[in-house]
Design a protein around this motif. Structure first.
Motif, PDB file in Angstrom:
ATOM      1  N   ALA A 124      -8.300  -3.582  -2.489  1.00  0.00           N
ATOM      2  CA  ALA A 124      -8.523  -3.363  -3.920  1.00  0.00           C
ATOM      3  C   ALA A 124      -9.232  -2.048  -4.215  1.00  0.00           C
ATOM      4  CB  ALA A 124      -9.332  -4.523  -4.504  1.00  0.00           C
ATOM      5  N   ASN A 125      -9.527  -1.279  -3.170  1.00  0.00           N
ATOM      6  CA  ASN A 125     -10.297  -0.040  -3.333  1.00  0.00           C
ATOM      7  C   ASN A 125      -9.449   1.145  -2.902  1.00  0.00           C
ATOM      8  OD1 ASN A 125     -12.094   2.159  -3.043  1.00  0.00           O
ATOM      9  ND2 ASN A 125     -13.812   0.778  -2.646  1.00  0.00           N
ATOM     10  N   TRP A 126      -8.876   1.852  -3.888  1.00  0.00           N
ATOM     11  CA  TRP A 126      -7.968   2.953  -3.564  1.00  0.00           C
ATOM     12  C   TRP A 126      -8.677   4.081  -2.829  1.00  0.00           C
ATOM     13  CZ3 TRP A 126      -2.721   4.274  -5.050  1.00  0.00           C
ATOM     14  CH2 TRP A 126      -1.990   3.145  -5.443  1.00  0.00           C
TER      15      TRP A 126
ATOM     16  N   GLN B 208     -10.126  -7.828  -8.030  1.00  0.00           N
ATOM     17  CA  GLN B 208     -11.068  -6.732  -7.824  1.00  0.00           C
ATOM     18  C   GLN B 208     -10.446  -5.373  -8.119  1.00  0.00           C
ATOM     19  OE1 GLN B 208     -12.365  -7.216  -3.774  1.00  0.00           O
ATOM     20  NE2 GLN B 208     -13.609  -9.017  -4.224  1.00  0.00           N
ATOM     21  N   THR B 209      -9.140  -5.336  -8.389  1.00  0.00           N
ATOM     22  CA  THR B 209      -8.480  -4.058  -8.658  1.00  0.00           C
ATOM     23  C   THR B 209      -8.953  -3.440  -9.965  1.00  0.00           C
ATOM     24  OG1 THR B 209      -6.593  -5.209  -9.700  1.00  0.00           O
ATOM     25  CG2 THR B 209      -6.401  -4.640  -7.359  1.00  0.00           C
ATOM     26  N   SER B 210      -9.538  -4.242 -10.842  1.00  0.00           N
ATOM     27  CA  SER B 210     -10.056  -3.732 -12.109  1.00  0.00           C
ATOM     28  C   SER B 210     -11.316  -4.496 -12.487  1.00  0.00           C
ATOM     29  CB  SER B 210      -9.011  -3.877 -13.225  1.00  0.00           C
ATOM     30  OG  SER B 210      -9.582  -3.616 -14.493  1.00  0.00           O
ATOM     31  N   SER B 211     -12.265  -3.786 -13.076  1.00  0.00           N
ATOM     32  CA  SER B 211     -13.502  -4.436 -13.503  1.00  0.00           C
ATOM     33  C   SER B 211     -13.277  -5.355 -14.693  1.00  0.00           C
ATOM     34  CB  SER B 211     -14.550  -3.372 -13.862  1.00  0.00           C
ATOM     35  OG  SER B 211     -14.060  -2.504 -14.880  1.00  0.00           O
TER      36      SER B 211
ATOM     37  N   LYS C 238       0.091  -6.007  -8.088  1.00  0.00           N
ATOM     38  CA  LYS C 238      -0.782  -5.032  -8.756  1.00  0.00           C
ATOM     39  C   LYS C 238      -1.584  -4.204  -7.766  1.00  0.00           C
ATOM     40  CE  LYS C 238      -1.437  -6.265 -13.541  1.00  0.00           C
ATOM     41  NZ  LYS C 238      -2.333  -6.785 -14.577  1.00  0.00           N
TER      42      LYS C 238
ATOM     43  N   LYS D  25      -6.141   2.058  -9.931  1.00  0.00           N
ATOM     44  CA  LYS D  25      -7.169   1.547 -10.835  1.00  0.00           C
ATOM     45  C   LYS D  25      -7.262   2.376 -12.105  1.00  0.00           C
ATOM     46  CE  LYS D  25     -11.992   0.003 -10.793  1.00  0.00           C
ATOM     47  NZ  LYS D  25     -13.188  -0.195  -9.934  1.00  0.00           N
ATOM     48  N   LYS D  26      -7.030   3.683 -12.005  1.00  0.00           N
ATOM     49  CA  LYS D  26      -7.147   4.545 -13.184  1.00  0.00           C
ATOM     50  C   LYS D  26      -6.104   4.195 -14.247  1.00  0.00           C
ATOM     51  CE  LYS D  26      -4.259   8.315 -11.333  1.00  0.00           C
ATOM     52  NZ  LYS D  26      -4.226   9.756 -10.955  1.00  0.00           N
TER      53      LYS D  26
ATOM     54  N   LEU E  84      -4.838   0.881 -14.451  1.00  0.00           N
ATOM     55  CA  LEU E  84      -5.218  -0.465 -14.872  1.00  0.00           C
ATOM     56  C   LEU E  84      -6.379  -0.448 -15.858  1.00  0.00           C
ATOM     57  CD1 LEU E  84      -5.049  -2.383 -11.459  1.00  0.00           C
ATOM     58  CD2 LEU E  84      -3.422  -2.528 -13.351  1.00  0.00           C
ATOM     59  N   GLU E  85      -7.259   0.547 -15.751  1.00  0.00           N
ATOM     60  CA  GLU E  85      -8.448   0.587 -16.604  1.00  0.00           C
ATOM     61  C   GLU E  85      -8.382   1.688 -17.658  1.00  0.00           C
ATOM     62  OE1 GLU E  85     -12.007   0.643 -14.251  1.00  0.00           O
ATOM     63  OE2 GLU E  85     -11.814  -1.514 -13.867  1.00  0.00           O
TER      64      GLU E  85
END
Length: 409
Positions: free
Chosen positions: A66-68, A229-232, A273, A278-279, A281-282
Motif C-alpha cells: 500500500a506504500n508506493w 491503507q492505499t488512501s487515508s 486499487k 495514492k496521489k 486516490l487522494e
C-alpha cells in the motif's frame, strides 16, 4: 462451504496483487519465488520446507503493497535502514492468521544482515533459512536489468552478491546459488515470461487443500487492511462494503455461508486499487480523463486476480463487477443487466453507499438524506437495483450500527 484450492494458485493470485502498478505488472515476487525455489532445491530442502519457501517468497513484500514510495525504494539494490519497515508490517499483518501465520516470521527477517548488524540483532543460523534464501533471491532479481540480455548480466550480478557474502548474505546460500546458476536455463527462465506458468504448474503437484469459508475470510481480512491503507480516506471502506453486502445478502435470503462469501467479495472488491497511485486516490480536484482511465483498471485487475483461485468464479464476479450498471455502460466489462448477478448488484449498492457515507478528499461528508437522494437518482437512471436500494434504506438504522462511518443528520 468448502473450497478445494491448489495453494500455489491462491498464493500466486495474491502475489499478483502485490505486483500491480500504474505501468503494469513487474513479476518481482514471481521471479523471487522461482529463484528461491532453485536455491532451495540446491540446498536439498524437504518438500514441506520448499513449499513454505515458495509461498513466503510470493508474498515477501506484502507490507509494502500500500506504500508506493516504499515499493519504489525496494527496487534499488542499496539497502537503507527503512527497508525493514515493510518486513515488520508484513509480519504484523500475518502473525495471527491461522492460514498465513507460518509466513510471518520468515517475512519479518527477509532483509536481515547475516552478520547480525540489522535491527533484529539476529545473525547467521539464528535468521530463518527461508529468510536467508529469499534475501538473496530478492536482491538478485533487483539487480537484473530487463532491458539487457540476461546472460550478459549473470557474471556482474553474481559478483555483486558474492561481494557481500558473510556480511549481508549467508555463504551457504550463495554457494547453492553458484551451483544452480551455472545452468544457462536458470537465467533464461527468469527472462522467459511464459516460464512462470510452467513453474506454477509444477508446484501444483503438491495437490489441493480444503479451505472452509472462514479460512478464506481470514485471508480476505488481511488483504482488505492492505487495500484500505492505499488512501487515508478509505481506512474502513472494504470492511464497510463487506458488512453491508453480507447484510443485504441475508435480506435476499442467502444462506449463512453465502453471506460469508459475499463478505469475502466485499473485502476484496477493491483489490485492484493497488495499481492506482495514492496521489490519484487522494486528489482533491476533479480527475482528468487520463486519471479516471487509471482508476477504471482496478475492477479489471480485481477480476483477473480472483479468477485464478480455484472455485472463485462467483466471488470474482461479485467482487469485480461493482462498477457495472444495469444499463450496461458501467466498467470495465460493460456487463448487460440480464448477466449481472444479484451478488454483483448487492456489492455495487454497498460500495456506493459506503463511499457516499465516508469522508473523501474531494468533498465533505454528506447527510443521510443526500445519500438517499443520490442513490435513488441512480435507480431512476437504471444504474443500480431498486429492490436492493429499498432494502438498504428500509433498514438504514441497522446498517449504520454495523459499519464504521460518520453520519450527518
Amino acid at each position: 462451504m468448502v473450497y478445494n484450492i491448489h495453494p500455489i494458485n491462491l498464493f500466486r493470485a495474491l502475489s499478483l496483487a502485490l505486483e500491480l502498478s500504474n505501468g503494469g505488472l513487474s513479476h518481482h515476487h514471481w521471479r523471487t519465488a522461482m529463484i528461491s525455489s532453485r536455491i532451495g532445491r540446491a540446498m536439498n530442502m524437504k518438500d514441506w520446507q520448499h513449499q513454505i519457501l515458495v509461498y513466503t517468497a510470493l508474498l515477501h513484500d506484502l507490507g509494502a503493497a500500500a506504500n508506493w514510495d516504499e515499493r519504489v525504494k525496494l527496487r534499488t539494490f542499496e539497502v537503507e535502514d527503512t527497508i525493514y519497515d515493510h518486513a515488520e508490517i508484513g509480519y504484523r499483518l500475518l502473525k495471527d492468521s491461522p492460514i498465513l501465520g507460518m509466513l510471518a516470521v520468515p517475512i519479518r527477517h527477509h532483509h536481515d544482515f547475516y552478520d547480525g548488524s540489522s535491527p533484529s540483532g539476529l545473525s547467521g543460523s539464528q535468521i530463518p533459512l527461508i529468510s536467508r534464501i529469499i534475501n538473496v533471491a530478492d536482491r538478485l532479481d533487483v539487480l537484473i536489468d530487463d532491458d539487457k540480455y540476461i546472460l550478459g548480466q549473470k557474471d556482474s550480478v553474481l559478483s555483486r552478491l558474492e561481494s557481500l557474502t558473510g556480511i549481508y548474505f549467508d555463504p551457504e546460500v550463495i554457494a547453492a546459488l553458484q551451483t544452480c546458476s551455472q545452468q544457462e536455463s536458470f537465467w533464461l527462465d527468469l527472462a522467459d515470461a511464459a516460464y512462470a506458468q510452467r513453474f506454477f504448474d509444477h508446484m501444483n503437484q503438491y495437490g489441493q487443500i480444503r479451505f472452509n469459508v472462514d479460512d478464506i475470510l481470514d485471508i480476505a481480512e488481511i488483504f482488505a487492511k492492505i487495500i484500505d491503507q492505499t488512501s487515508s480516506f478509505t481506512g474502513a471502506h472494504s470492511r464497510n462494503v463487506a458488512m453491508v453486502s453480507s447484510y443485504l445478502a441475508a435480506l435476499e435470503g442467502y444462506s449463512k455461508d453465502e453471506c460469508k462469501a459475499m463478505q469475502i467479495a466485499g473485502l476484496l472488491h477493491d483489490l485492484g486499487k493497488l495499481a492506482v497511485p495514492k496521489k490519484i486516490l487522494e486528489k482533491s480536484e476533479n480527475l482528468v480523463p487520463g486519471e479516471f482511465e487509471i482508476i477504471k483498471q482496478h475492477a479489471y485487475y480485481t477480476y483477473r486476480i480472483l479468477e485464478q483461485i480455484d472455485e472463485f468464479e462467483v466471488i470474482a464476479e461479485w467482487a469485480a463487477y461493482h462498477h457495472e450498471t444495469l444499463d450496461g455502460v458501467g466498467y470495465p466489462f460493460r456487463v448487460q443487466e440480464d448477466h449481472l448477478k444479484m451478488g454483483s448488484r448487492i456489492v455495487a449498492v454497498a460500495d456506493i453507499f459506503s463511499a457516499l457515507t465516508e469522508e473523501r478528499s474531494y468533498r465533505s461528508l454528506l447527510s443521510s438524506s443526500e445519500v438517499k437522494r443520490i442513490m435513488y437518482t441512480m435507480v431512476k437512471h437504471n444504474k443500480i437495483d431498486k429492490r436492493i436500494v429499498k432494502n438498504l434504506f428500509d433498514n438504514l438504522e441497522c446498517v449504520y450500527n454495523m459499519v464504521e462511518i460518520k453520519i450527518h443528520a
